[in-house]
Write a protein that holds these residues in place. Structure first.
Motif, PDB file in Angstrom:
ATOM      1  N   ASN A  80      90.748   5.170  18.573  1.00 49.16           N
ATOM      2  CA  ASN A  80      89.892   6.288  18.927  1.00 49.16           C
ATOM      3  C   ASN A  80      90.270   6.778  20.319  1.00 49.16           C
ATOM      4  O   ASN A  80      89.920   6.171  21.322  1.00 49.16           O
ATOM      5  CB  ASN A  80      88.418   5.873  18.901  1.00 49.16           C
ATOM      6  CG  ASN A  80      87.896   5.767  17.474  1.00 49.16           C
ATOM      7  OD1 ASN A  80      87.634   6.759  16.836  1.00 49.16           O
ATOM      8  ND2 ASN A  80      87.785   4.542  16.988  1.00 49.16           N
ATOM      9  N   GLN A  81      91.042   7.834  20.354  1.00 50.05           N
ATOM     10  CA  GLN A  81      91.462   8.432  21.616  1.00 50.05           C
ATOM     11  C   GLN A  81      91.087   9.912  21.570  1.00 50.05           C
ATOM     12  O   GLN A  81      91.876  10.749  21.153  1.00 50.05           O
ATOM     13  CB  GLN A  81      92.974   8.262  21.814  1.00 50.05           C
ATOM     14  CG  GLN A  81      93.422   6.798  21.797  1.00 50.05           C
ATOM     15  CD  GLN A  81      94.925   6.666  21.917  1.00 50.05           C
ATOM     16  OE1 GLN A  81      95.579   7.440  22.606  1.00 50.05           O
ATOM     17  NE2 GLN A  81      95.480   5.671  21.240  1.00 50.05           N
ATOM     18  N   PRO A  82      89.864  10.241  21.975  1.00 49.48           N
ATOM     19  CA  PRO A  82      89.353  11.602  21.789  1.00 49.48           C
ATOM     20  C   PRO A  82      90.162  12.682  22.494  1.00 49.48           C
ATOM     21  O   PRO A  82      90.177  13.819  22.054  1.00 49.48           O
ATOM     22  CB  PRO A  82      87.942  11.527  22.388  1.00 49.48           C
ATOM     23  CG  PRO A  82      87.603  10.069  22.369  1.00 49.48           C
ATOM     24  CD  PRO A  82      88.886   9.353  22.583  1.00 49.48           C
ATOM     25  N   GLU A 103      88.724  14.284  15.253  1.00 53.90           N
ATOM     26  CA  GLU A 103      89.088  14.572  16.644  1.00 53.90           C
ATOM     27  C   GLU A 103      89.489  13.310  17.405  1.00 53.90           C
ATOM     28  O   GLU A 103      90.328  13.359  18.305  1.00 53.90           O
ATOM     29  CB  GLU A 103      87.917  15.250  17.371  1.00 53.90           C
ATOM     30  CG  GLU A 103      87.588  16.652  16.880  1.00 53.90           C
ATOM     31  CD  GLU A 103      86.667  16.643  15.660  1.00 53.90           C
ATOM     32  OE1 GLU A 103      86.456  15.553  15.081  1.00 53.90           O
ATOM     33  OE2 GLU A 103      86.175  17.728  15.286  1.00 53.90           O
ATOM     34  N   ASN A 104      88.893  12.181  17.033  1.00 50.29           N
ATOM     35  CA  ASN A 104      89.165  10.936  17.744  1.00 50.29           C
ATOM     36  C   ASN A 104      90.495  10.299  17.361  1.00 50.29           C
ATOM     37  O   ASN A 104      90.877   9.285  17.949  1.00 50.29           O
ATOM     38  CB  ASN A 104      88.040   9.936  17.482  1.00 50.29           C
ATOM     39  CG  ASN A 104      86.726  10.369  18.093  1.00 50.29           C
ATOM     40  OD1 ASN A 104      86.684  11.319  18.875  1.00 50.29           O
ATOM     41  ND2 ASN A 104      85.656   9.694  17.735  1.00 50.29           N
ATOM     42  N   LYS A 105      91.183  10.909  16.410  1.00 50.57           N
ATOM     43  CA  LYS A 105      92.460  10.337  15.966  1.00 50.57           C
ATOM     44  C   LYS A 105      93.662  11.103  16.518  1.00 50.57           C
ATOM     45  O   LYS A 105      94.792  10.670  16.349  1.00 50.57           O
ATOM     46  CB  LYS A 105      92.536  10.331  14.435  1.00 50.57           C
ATOM     47  CG  LYS A 105      91.280   9.835  13.738  1.00 50.57           C
ATOM     48  CD  LYS A 105      90.859   8.457  14.183  1.00 50.57           C
ATOM     49  CE  LYS A 105      89.481   8.120  13.621  1.00 50.57           C
ATOM     50  NZ  LYS A 105      88.924   6.894  14.211  1.00 50.57           N
TER      51      LYS A 105
END
Length: 266
Positions: free
Chosen positions: A107-109, A209-211
């Motif tokens: 999870n890297q927004p 979005e977090n991917k």
């Protein structure tokens, strides 16, 4: 229904002469769809390519056994499905475990566009392209949560739009079994998305979005593809419409997943 099927029926007599077929014509006509069927069963491009080759070797060897109670394309697809299953080797569990691990761990927004010299508008357009890519791949790989029997009928019906009778012939079963498996597949996928996907319910935990950050860090080449697609205004409008429209049914979503291109390596 795909025009290929109408073409197949109209050209049936040209394919068959004294129970012999022009295998080169069959390969040219059906190779792309055999490849896509194999890929959607296996989730592995290289094995799908091998399945294409083996399918047409078998078709050539067994053409004398072709029976008039099926059309030529259903006979070929039946060989393709059975050949794909022989390559399976527990891919379903491996693919889904890998996919779940990726979803859960990465999870890297905030994607890092530093050094690319992009304006805010360009970043937004490219982000849309990447979101579309993530969502498309997610919908595809989630099918590996289904049982093998459910996934095959779902793929043949929703992605290839085959009739119940054609699917029954391909899997050597009845139309009643096809409909039952398809119903269970649809319900299982719908339940999964309703409980997990934020596109279906904004309160759900999994957000595309977090991917994006992870996707760019693992596959940096996707940025160039996204930039290229973003320059195509017609394509970007299609992406925006797809991202903003939550009215699609499960069937619509899967029928929108594009077929992969396939060409012979000389």
């Amino acid at each position: 229904m795909d025009i290929t099927f109408f073409y197949a029926r109209s050209c049936y007599n040209s394919y068959m002469s004294d129970n012999k077929a022009d295998i080169d014509t069959l390969i040219k006509q059906y190779r792309p769809r055999v490849f896509n069927i194999a890929y959607r069963i296996l989730g592995n491009i290289h094995d799908a390519e091998d399945v294409v080759q083996e399918t047409f070797i078998k078709a050539n060897d067994k053409i004398d056994s072709f029976k008039n109670f099926s059309t030529i394309y259903t006979w070929i697809y039946r060989i393709a499905v059975n050949t794909s299953l022989s390559y399976r080797k527990n891919y379903s569990n491996l693919i889904q475990k890998s996919f779940d691990d990726t979803i859960n761990r990465n999870n890297q927004p905030d994607p890092d566009f530093t050094g690319y010299g992009l304006s805010d508008v360009e970043k937004r357009i490219i982000t849309d392209e990447l979101l579309y890519e993530i969502r498309e791949k997610c919908h595809f790989f989630v099918t590996f949560r289904l049982t093998e029997e459910q996934r095959i009928v779902f793929i043949l019906r929703e992605m290839f739009e085959l009739s119940y009778s054609d699917i029954a012939f391909i899997i050597d079963s009845s139309e009643g079994v096809v409909k039952s498996r398809l119903s269970r597949a649809r319900n299982n996928l719908r339940n999964h998305f309703q409980k997990n996907c934020s596109w279906y319910d904004s309160s759900n935990p999994c957000k595309c979005e977090n991917k994006i950050g992870y996707l760019l860090s693992k596959y940096p080449g996707l940025l160039k593809t996204a930039q290229k697609n973003a320059d195509n205004l017609k394509h970007h409008k299609m992406v925006k419409d797809a991202l903003n429209d939550s009215k699609y049914s499960l069937q619509d979503i899967y029928r929108r997943i594009p077929m992969l291109e396939f060409s012979i390596k000389e």
